[in-house]
Each structure stands twice: as C-alpha cells, then as structure tokens.
Design an enzyme around this catalytic site. Structure first.
Site, PDB file in Angstrom:
ATOM      1  N   TYR A   1       0.847  -1.185   0.000  1.00  0.00           N
ATOM      2  CA  TYR A   1       0.000   0.000   0.000  1.00  0.00           C
ATOM      3  C   TYR A   1       0.890   1.246   0.000  1.00  0.00           C
ATOM      4  O   TYR A   1       1.936   1.227  -0.619  1.00  0.00           O
ATOM      5  CB  TYR A   1      -1.030  -0.053   1.147  1.00  0.00           C
ATOM      6  CG  TYR A   1      -2.241   0.743   0.756  1.00  0.00           C
ATOM      7  CD1 TYR A   1      -3.007   0.366  -0.342  1.00  0.00           C
ATOM      8  CD2 TYR A   1      -2.552   1.918   1.394  1.00  0.00           C
ATOM      9  CE1 TYR A   1      -4.063   1.149  -0.783  1.00  0.00           C
ATOM     10  CE2 TYR A   1      -3.619   2.701   0.957  1.00  0.00           C
ATOM     11  CZ  TYR A   1      -4.361   2.309  -0.126  1.00  0.00           C
ATOM     12  OH  TYR A   1      -5.404   3.087  -0.568  1.00  0.00           O
TER      13      TYR A   1
ATOM     14  N   ARG B   1      -8.480  11.140  -7.695  1.00  0.00           N
ATOM     15  CA  ARG B   1      -7.564  11.710  -6.694  1.00  0.00           C
ATOM     16  C   ARG B   1      -6.834  10.561  -6.011  1.00  0.00           C
ATOM     17  O   ARG B   1      -7.108  10.213  -4.881  1.00  0.00           O
ATOM     18  CB  ARG B   1      -8.358  12.549  -5.689  1.00  0.00           C
ATOM     19  CG  ARG B   1      -7.556  13.557  -4.955  1.00  0.00           C
ATOM     20  CD  ARG B   1      -7.715  13.467  -3.454  1.00  0.00           C
ATOM     21  NE  ARG B   1      -7.538  12.098  -2.968  1.00  0.00           N
ATOM     22  CZ  ARG B   1      -7.625  11.736  -1.705  1.00  0.00           C
ATOM     23  NH1 ARG B   1      -7.928  12.600  -0.792  1.00  0.00           N
ATOM     24  NH2 ARG B   1      -7.438  10.468  -1.325  1.00  0.00           N
TER      25      ARG B   1
ATOM     26  N   LYS C   1      -5.943  -1.967  -1.426  1.00  0.00           N
ATOM     27  CA  LYS C   1      -6.781  -1.797  -0.243  1.00  0.00           C
ATOM     28  C   LYS C   1      -7.457  -3.118   0.136  1.00  0.00           C
ATOM     29  O   LYS C   1      -7.534  -3.489   1.308  1.00  0.00           O
ATOM     30  CB  LYS C   1      -7.850  -0.745  -0.548  1.00  0.00           C
ATOM     31  CG  LYS C   1      -8.380  -0.084   0.661  1.00  0.00           C
ATOM     32  CD  LYS C   1      -7.981   1.367   0.668  1.00  0.00           C
ATOM     33  CE  LYS C   1      -8.008   1.942   2.054  1.00  0.00           C
ATOM     34  NZ  LYS C   1      -7.762   3.365   2.077  1.00  0.00           N
TER      35      LYS C   1
ATOM     36  N   GLU D   1     -13.349   5.052  -2.723  1.00  0.00           N
ATOM     37  CA  GLU D   1     -11.927   5.283  -2.467  1.00  0.00           C
ATOM     38  C   GLU D   1     -11.318   6.236  -3.475  1.00  0.00           C
ATOM     39  O   GLU D   1     -11.475   6.055  -4.691  1.00  0.00           O
ATOM     40  CB  GLU D   1     -11.216   3.916  -2.546  1.00  0.00           C
ATOM     41  CG  GLU D   1      -9.748   3.950  -2.277  1.00  0.00           C
ATOM     42  CD  GLU D   1      -9.425   4.178  -0.815  1.00  0.00           C
ATOM     43  OE1 GLU D   1     -10.256   3.825   0.052  1.00  0.00           O
ATOM     44  OE2 GLU D   1      -8.345   4.718  -0.538  1.00  0.00           O
ATOM     45  N   ASP D   2     -10.622   7.231  -2.972  1.00  0.00           N
ATOM     46  CA  ASP D   2      -9.857   8.153  -3.815  1.00  0.00           C
ATOM     47  C   ASP D   2     -10.677   8.827  -4.920  1.00  0.00           C
ATOM     48  O   ASP D   2     -10.236   8.954  -6.065  1.00  0.00           O
ATOM     49  CB  ASP D   2      -8.613   7.447  -4.381  1.00  0.00           C
ATOM     50  CG  ASP D   2      -7.520   7.337  -3.310  1.00  0.00           C
ATOM     51  OD1 ASP D   2      -7.777   7.772  -2.179  1.00  0.00           O
ATOM     52  OD2 ASP D   2      -6.440   6.821  -3.606  1.00  0.00           O
TER      53      ASP D   2
ATOM     54  N   ASP E   1     -13.456   5.804   2.831  1.00  0.00           N
ATOM     55  CA  ASP E   1     -12.334   5.672   3.766  1.00  0.00           C
ATOM     56  C   ASP E   1     -11.538   6.959   3.902  1.00  0.00           C
ATOM     57  O   ASP E   1     -11.038   7.267   4.983  1.00  0.00           O
ATOM     58  CB  ASP E   1     -11.411   4.530   3.324  1.00  0.00           C
ATOM     59  CG  ASP E   1     -10.336   4.286   4.364  1.00  0.00           C
ATOM     60  OD1 ASP E   1     -10.700   4.030   5.524  1.00  0.00           O
ATOM     61  OD2 ASP E   1      -9.139   4.395   4.039  1.00  0.00           O
ATOM     62  N   ASP E   2     -11.419   7.715   2.805  1.00  0.00           N
ATOM     63  CA  ASP E   2     -10.639   8.959   2.878  1.00  0.00           C
ATOM     64  C   ASP E   2     -11.278   9.932   3.857  1.00  0.00           C
ATOM     65  O   ASP E   2     -10.595  10.711   4.514  1.00  0.00           O
ATOM     66  CB  ASP E   2     -10.561   9.621   1.493  1.00  0.00           C
ATOM     67  CG  ASP E   2     -10.073   8.644   0.456  1.00  0.00           C
ATOM     68  OD1 ASP E   2      -8.999   8.070   0.648  1.00  0.00           O
ATOM     69  OD2 ASP E   2     -10.795   8.406  -0.542  1.00  0.00           O
TER      70      ASP E   2
ATOM     71  N   ASN F   1       0.644  13.162   3.747  1.00  0.00           N
ATOM     72  CA  ASN F   1       1.488  12.119   3.150  1.00  0.00           C
ATOM     73  C   ASN F   1       2.001  12.598   1.800  1.00  0.00           C
ATOM     74  O   ASN F   1       1.390  13.466   1.182  1.00  0.00           O
ATOM     75  CB  ASN F   1       0.652  10.850   2.928  1.00  0.00           C
ATOM     76  CG  ASN F   1       0.205  10.243   4.229  1.00  0.00           C
ATOM     77  OD1 ASN F   1       0.993  10.108   5.150  1.00  0.00           O
ATOM     78  ND2 ASN F   1      -1.068   9.873   4.304  1.00  0.00           N
TER      79      ASN F   1
HETATM   80  P1  NAD Z   1      -8.048  17.335  -0.048  1.00  0.00           P
HETATM   81  O1  NAD Z   1      -7.494  17.708  -1.351  1.00  0.00           O
HETATM   82  O2  NAD Z   1      -9.461  16.903   0.061  1.00  0.00           O
HETATM   83  O3  NAD Z   1      -7.860  18.570   0.982  1.00  0.00           O
HETATM   84  C1  NAD Z   1      -6.729  19.386   1.071  1.00  0.00           C
HETATM   85  C2  NAD Z   1      -7.140  20.653   1.820  1.00  0.00           C
HETATM   86  O4  NAD Z   1      -5.957  21.383   2.141  1.00  0.00           O
HETATM   87  C3  NAD Z   1      -8.043  21.574   1.031  1.00  0.00           C
HETATM   88  O5  NAD Z   1      -9.050  22.055   1.875  1.00  0.00           O
HETATM   89  C4  NAD Z   1      -7.131  22.744   0.655  1.00  0.00           C
HETATM   90  O6  NAD Z   1      -7.832  23.976   0.595  1.00  0.00           O
HETATM   91  C5  NAD Z   1      -6.183  22.751   1.834  1.00  0.00           C
HETATM   92  N1  NAD Z   1      -4.896  23.392   1.539  1.00  0.00           N
HETATM   93  C6  NAD Z   1      -4.129  23.274   0.430  1.00  0.00           C
HETATM   94  N2  NAD Z   1      -3.031  24.029   0.557  1.00  0.00           N
HETATM   95  C7  NAD Z   1      -3.097  24.621   1.759  1.00  0.00           C
HETATM   96  C8  NAD Z   1      -2.268  25.512   2.453  1.00  0.00           C
HETATM   97  N3  NAD Z   1      -1.118  25.947   1.939  1.00  0.00           N
HETATM   98  N4  NAD Z   1      -2.660  25.925   3.668  1.00  0.00           N
HETATM   99  C9  NAD Z   1      -3.806  25.487   4.217  1.00  0.00           C
HETATM  100  N5  NAD Z   1      -4.634  24.630   3.607  1.00  0.00           N
HETATM  101  C10 NAD Z   1      -4.279  24.210   2.388  1.00  0.00           C
HETATM  102  O7  NAD Z   1      -7.085  16.211   0.523  1.00  0.00           O
HETATM  103  P2  NAD Z   1      -7.369  15.218   1.758  1.00  0.00           P
HETATM  104  O8  NAD Z   1      -7.933  13.934   1.277  1.00  0.00           O
HETATM  105  O9  NAD Z   1      -8.093  15.943   2.818  1.00  0.00           O
HETATM  106  O10 NAD Z   1      -5.878  14.883   2.214  1.00  0.00           O
HETATM  107  C11 NAD Z   1      -5.044  15.907   2.733  1.00  0.00           C
HETATM  108  C12 NAD Z   1      -3.754  15.303   3.266  1.00  0.00           C
HETATM  109  O11 NAD Z   1      -4.060  14.417   4.339  1.00  0.00           O
HETATM  110  C13 NAD Z   1      -2.973  14.479   2.241  1.00  0.00           C
HETATM  111  O12 NAD Z   1      -1.606  14.766   2.347  1.00  0.00           O
HETATM  112  C14 NAD Z   1      -3.209  13.075   2.663  1.00  0.00           C
HETATM  113  O13 NAD Z   1      -2.102  12.256   2.375  1.00  0.00           O
HETATM  114  C15 NAD Z   1      -3.370  13.209   4.155  1.00  0.00           C
HETATM  115  N6  NAD Z   1      -4.159  12.089   4.703  1.00  0.00           N
HETATM  116  C16 NAD Z   1      -3.632  11.398   5.735  1.00  0.00           C
HETATM  117  C17 NAD Z   1      -4.313  10.321   6.243  1.00  0.00           C
HETATM  118  C18 NAD Z   1      -3.748   9.560   7.404  1.00  0.00           C
HETATM  119  O14 NAD Z   1      -2.787   9.965   7.960  1.00  0.00           O
HETATM  120  N7  NAD Z   1      -4.326   8.449   7.804  1.00  0.00           N
HETATM  121  C19 NAD Z   1      -5.541   9.930   5.694  1.00  0.00           C
HETATM  122  C20 NAD Z   1      -6.064  10.683   4.640  1.00  0.00           C
HETATM  123  C21 NAD Z   1      -5.371  11.769   4.147  1.00  0.00           C
END
Ligand code: NAD
Length: 557
Positions: A109, A162, A180, A251-252, A274-275, A414
């Site tokens: 993964y 995504r 997954k 997913e994604d 899941d996201d 990530n």
């Molecule tokens: P997403 O695209 O839905 O959301 C990203 C958000 O960040 C948006 O609201 C955007 O406006 C904001 N953003 C972008 N640039 C910014 C900045 N400079 N300052 C402030 N805000 C900003 O993405 P997502 O699915 O919410 O994922 C976001 C991050 O979380 C990714 O890096 C992902 O890898 C991580 N994530 C981690 C886990 C985990 O740790 N288990 C799970 C899911 C997602």
C-alpha cells in the site's frame, strides 16, 4: 490447520471456484499451493511432474519469497514481485504479508502503491478487478455478473480522480482498490474470494496519460455532471442487485464528488468513504489515546485543522458525532473545530467557501496565516491535513507549547516529504512535550535522554476491522457511531508502556488482533441500532475470529 478448519477452507474455496484439476489447478491463484502440493495430492489431482519433485513446507516457500524480494533493488520491484505472487498463489501471498505486515504494508500500500499506479500501464502483466466505463451504461449489471465469484462481501471502488496525493490517474488508479482489498484480507481477515476491486473509468483529464500510447484506460476527458451521476447511480444499484451482501467502499474520489456521493448513498446502502470516515476514525483514536495522556475528555479539546478537505472535514464531523454521543450539544461540539484552508481561516465573513466548509464557518474576524490563528484560537490540538509540507514551523510548535502543557500535534499529510513537521522537530521544538502522530512513518527519536516512538495514524488500523464487523453482522449501513466505537476500540488497544513512549497506536504487528476488536465494536453497533441481518451470537469477538481468513493451504488429499 485443524481438520475442521481444513474442511471449512476446502468448502469455501470449492464454493468460490469450481473444483479444478491438472494445470488448471496450478493456474488458479486461490487453489494453487505451488511446490507445497504433496506427492499424494499431485497423483490425485493430475499434477505429478508439473512441479519440481521437492515438496516445500509453507514456511520454506515464505522464506524463498522473502529472500527474493529483500534482494530487490527497490520497493517498486518488490511491489511487482508481490503482485505476481498474488496472481500465482494467494495463500502464500497472504501468509508472507500477514506474517511481515510491518515490513510489507508500505510496499503493498502507501507509499509504493502510488508509484505502482503511476506506472500501471507500463508494469501491466495481468488484469485484476473489474473496469467499468461509460460505454457500459445500461449494462453495468451484466459486467458485474462477469465477475467469477458470487459471494462478494467487500467492493472497493475508485474513479481514479484523486489517487493518494498524486491526482488524476484515470484507469491506472486500479492499484488502489487492489491494494486496499489485500489489506482487508491481510489485516481484517476478509476472505480474498469475497473481495472485488472496481475502477469506474470515466476518463481522465491527465494529459500525460492521454498522450501515453501505453495507457490502458478510455482515452477521453472525464465524464462530469448528470452523465457522471447517472453512471454512479446505475453502478450502485447494480452492486446492490448482483452482490446484495456487499459493503461498498468509495476510495480516492476527488473531494467535489466524495462528499456528495457519501451524502447521497450513506443512508441508502452499506457503504462508506475511507478517505473521509476511515481517516476520521484513526485520527479520533489518536485523540482518544492523547486523552489518556492529558486526562482531558474529547469534548474539552479545541482543534485547529490545517487543511479543510476530505480528511479534515471527515475528522471534524466524526469528532462532533463522538462529542455529541458524550452529551455535548452539536453547536458546542462544532464550535470546537476550526479550519485554515489554502486561503485563510474558515470563518463566516468569507464568500468563497465550498459547501462542505460552510457548517464550520464560525463567527470570527479574518485571519490569514496559521501562526496568527494558533495564537488567537489557542487550540489544544493542531492537525495537519493540507498535503503541504513543513507548514508547522518552529514558531508554530513553540506557540502550541506555550499555552498547552502537552500540545497535540498531528502531522498527517502524506507522503513523508509532505509532512507538516517531522517527529524530531515536534519533540525538539516543544521540549519533549508534544503528543505527536503522523500520516507517514517516522523513526524513533532520542531527545534529552528519552526515546520517543511516534505513532502512525494509518487508516489500515480501521477499515479492515470495520469491514469485517459489517460482514459479521450483515450490516445494512455503516454509521458514524461504528467509526467512533472503532476509534475507541483502537485507542483501548494501546498499552500504557506505548503511551509513555509517545506512541498513540498499537504496533502494526498487532493489526489482525486489533482488527478483530474493531470488528466486534462495529458489529455491536449494528446489532444495537437494528442494522444487523446476521443472527446475533453471544461472543461477537469469538465469532469474528472464527470468520477471519487464515492463509493456510487446504488439504486436498
Ligand atoms: P483534499 O485535497 O481533500 O484537501 C486538502 C485541503 O488542504 C483543502 O481544503 C485545501 O484547501 C487545503 N490546503 C491546500 N493548501 C493549503 C495551504 N497551503 N494551507 C492550508 N490549507 C491548504 O485532501 P485530503 O484527502 O483531505 O488529504 C489531505 C492530506 O491528508 C494528504 O496529504 C493526505 O495524504 C493526508 N491524509 C492522511 C491520512 C492519514 O494519515 N491516515 C488519511 C487521509 C489523508
């Protein structure tokens, strides 16, 4: 394997695929044992001479696989090796992965699967899963029926828009549902023949893919609007009809579709995203574990999210549900969650907010930067989910530590290179007081004579267990309550010794056992709330353990 388990496995496998003999048997990854077929079995099944004469023990086969993949120059080669093992011998694949989950999770993964998706068309050897395009409109049910197995219990579907943090990968996103679902089996114990990966290939706006002569998807721009919604609706109805006992995991999907689809379908069938919800649950578990260190209740936290997308809003929504279940009013619970997006603080004077942010646009003067927001709002927890690296600066972490005895700092973006700060920075800048978790793994940190083991908020702690719980109870819905009970169950599996070292999650090596407890917690909710269709048993945990797939060969003799 006990005789009873052997019989159960043979029966299940026989039910999953018609009984086969000869070379057909060796080419069926569910039934194949490779060199582990005994001489008697080889005689009986018409495969004598088709294998080298030595009969290997499964442990020896596993050793051979491990030696080979460890010799490989990089993780992508290891990923390709493991996928081809999955295509040849599923039992051995799951034995290797289950016994070495900590080592192999990052290969099957994230992060390696991301590379695997980017190179999907170039690495392609053998198809896995189902592809559905707009050209199948009106006949999606028939495409689903082409899947060779009927008793599907978990479907993971992506539209590839995504993929992880990599953006639109179109049909090449198939690596994600495949990966997954392998975790549903390895961690949760969902039998592999009950899983189905699906890619809805609705086109791609990724020009590099459209220009790549080897690209394997439909070579056109993404379907959007009404045409997209109609395709999704037909797909969901077809899944319900063809696989009525299946849990559907989205997913994604890009966040403009992810929230909408979840809203549309969460009360119509057994599904989740899941996201949004899995991430929320694993993060909430981190907050519960943090609460065991600070002595604070969840409803006493004041959380500032950096990022306001799927992950952030998902976490906040679940935190609010969990606070409400503890007696906090919705208004009060929501007022404890604040967001910074790419532009500024999410607050009520803003006119540019997407729908999913509006409920959290509290009354406040505009604030343009994270440091000012931290100083002004004085959060107890700062959660980074923007996907942007190095946003938690020394000044910000120090500010958090100036008004919190134990500041909660979660850097969840990530991959590792996008983390808001490193574990080492969080501990050093807070003088060892930060309660830290990350999205990608960080090594142990030695600071002023103490060794910290940072915890990784990996979604793999949650979704395999929730899926198994849904199967065990025959759940007709997946609810927020299941996710916050899953979070509670996960946090309760962290030992006090682990908490002392700063680790908010149990070791990944305990994933199967942890998943069984999470499954029991989720199934319990299904029974309590009337969403279960399977007869209730006294000991849910024992029932779940009995349902968990074990990677053991059937005895064909
Ligand atoms: P997403 O695209 O839905 O959301 C990203 C958000 O960040 C948006 O609201 C955007 O406006 C904001 N953003 C972008 N640039 C910014 C900045 N400079 N300052 C402030 N805000 C900003 O993405 P997502 O699915 O919410 O994922 C976001 C991050 O979380 C990714 O890096 C992902 O890898 C991580 N994530 C981690 C886990 C985990 O740790 N288990 C799970 C899911 C997602």
């Amino acid at each position: 394997m006990t005789p009873a388990t052997a019989i159960k496995h043979v029966q299940e496998k026989a039910a999953a695929a018609p009984s086969k003999r000869g070379a057909d048997l060796l080419h069926d990854p569910l039934l194949n044992k490779g060199t582990a077929f005994t001489r008697e079995e080889r005689l009986e099944l018409g495969i004598l001479g088709l294998l080298p004469p030595a009969v290997s023990k499964p442990e020896e086969q596993k050793e051979r696989v491990l030696r080979n993949i460890r010799k490989r120059p990089d993780d992508l080669d290891r990923y390709v090796d493991l996928l081809s093992l999955l295509d040849r011998n599923e039992t051995l694949f799951y034995k290797v992965v289950t016994d070495h989950i900590e080592e192999l999770l990052p290969i099957i993964y994230t992060p390696t699967v991301g590379k695997g998706c980017q190179l999907y068309a170039h690495l392609f050897r053998r198809s896995r899963g189902l592809f559905i395009t707009r050209h199948e409109k009106g006949m999606i049910r028939d495409v689903l029926k082409n899947w060779p197995r009927r008793d599907v219990r978990v479907v993971v579907v992506t539209d590839g828009e995504r993929i992880l943090g990599l953006g639109d990968l179109g049909a090449s996103g198939m690596g994600i549902p495949v990966g997954k679902l392998s975790l549903y089996t390895a961690c949760g114990g969902v039998p592999p023949w009950q899983t189905l990966p699906i890619t809805l290939d609705v086109g791609t706006n990724n020009q590099a893919l459209l220009d790549d002569p080897l690209y394997l998807g439909v070579r056109e721009k993404r379907v959007t609007g009404k045409a997209y919604d109609e395709l999704l609706e037909e797909f969901v109805l077809a899944v319900q009809e063809v696989f009525p006992k299946a849990l559907l995991q989205f997913e994604d999907f890009a966040n403009h579709n992810a929230f909408r689809l979840l809203q549309e379908y969460r009360d119509r069938l057994c599904c989740f995203n899941d996201d949004i919800q899995g991430t929320a649950s694993v993060t909430l578990a981190g907050l519960y574990s943090a609460g065991r260190i600070t002595g604070r209740r969840l409803s006493e936290e004041r959380i500032l999210f950096h990022g306001a997308g799927e992950a952030a809003i998902g976490i906040a929504d679940l935190v609010v549900s969990a606070m409400m279940a503890d007696g906090t009013s919705k208004k009060e619970a929501m007022s404890r969650c604040w967001f910074m997006d790419s532009k500024a603080l999410v607050e009520s004077t803003r006119k540019d907010l997407q729908d999913h942010k509006l409920p959290y646009a509290h009354k406040h003067k505009p604030i343009g930067d994270l440091l000012s927001a931290v100083k002004e709002l004085k959060p107890t927890a700062l959660i980074g989910v923007s996907g942007k690296a190095a946003q938690f600066t020394e000044e910000i972490v120090k500010a958090m530590a100036s008004f919190n005895d134990r500041p909660i700092v979660f850097a969840l973006s990530n991959p590792t290179a996008n983390s808001e700060c490193t574990a080492e920075q969080a501990y050093r800048w807070s003088a060892g007081r930060a309660i830290f978790a990350s999205g990608s793994p960080f090594p142990a940190v030695d600071f002023e004579g103490r060794r910290f083991i940072p915890g990784q908020g990996n979604n793999a702690y949650i979704f395999p267990g929730v899926g198994m719980g849904a199967i065990a109870s025959g759940a007709t819905r997946v609810t927020d309550e299941m996710f916050f009970e899953a979070a509670r169950a996960l946090a309760s599996r962290v030992s006090s010794q682990e908490l002392e070292k700063g680790c908010l999650y149990p070791p990944l090596t305990q994933l199967r056992e942890v998943s069984a407890h999470i499954a029991a917690a989720a199934a319990q909710v299904a029974y309590q709330r009337g969403y279960a269709t399977e007869p209730k048993t006294k000991n849910l945990l024992a029932r779940i353990r009995s349902l968990q797939y074990r990677p053991e060969y059937p005895n064909y003799a």
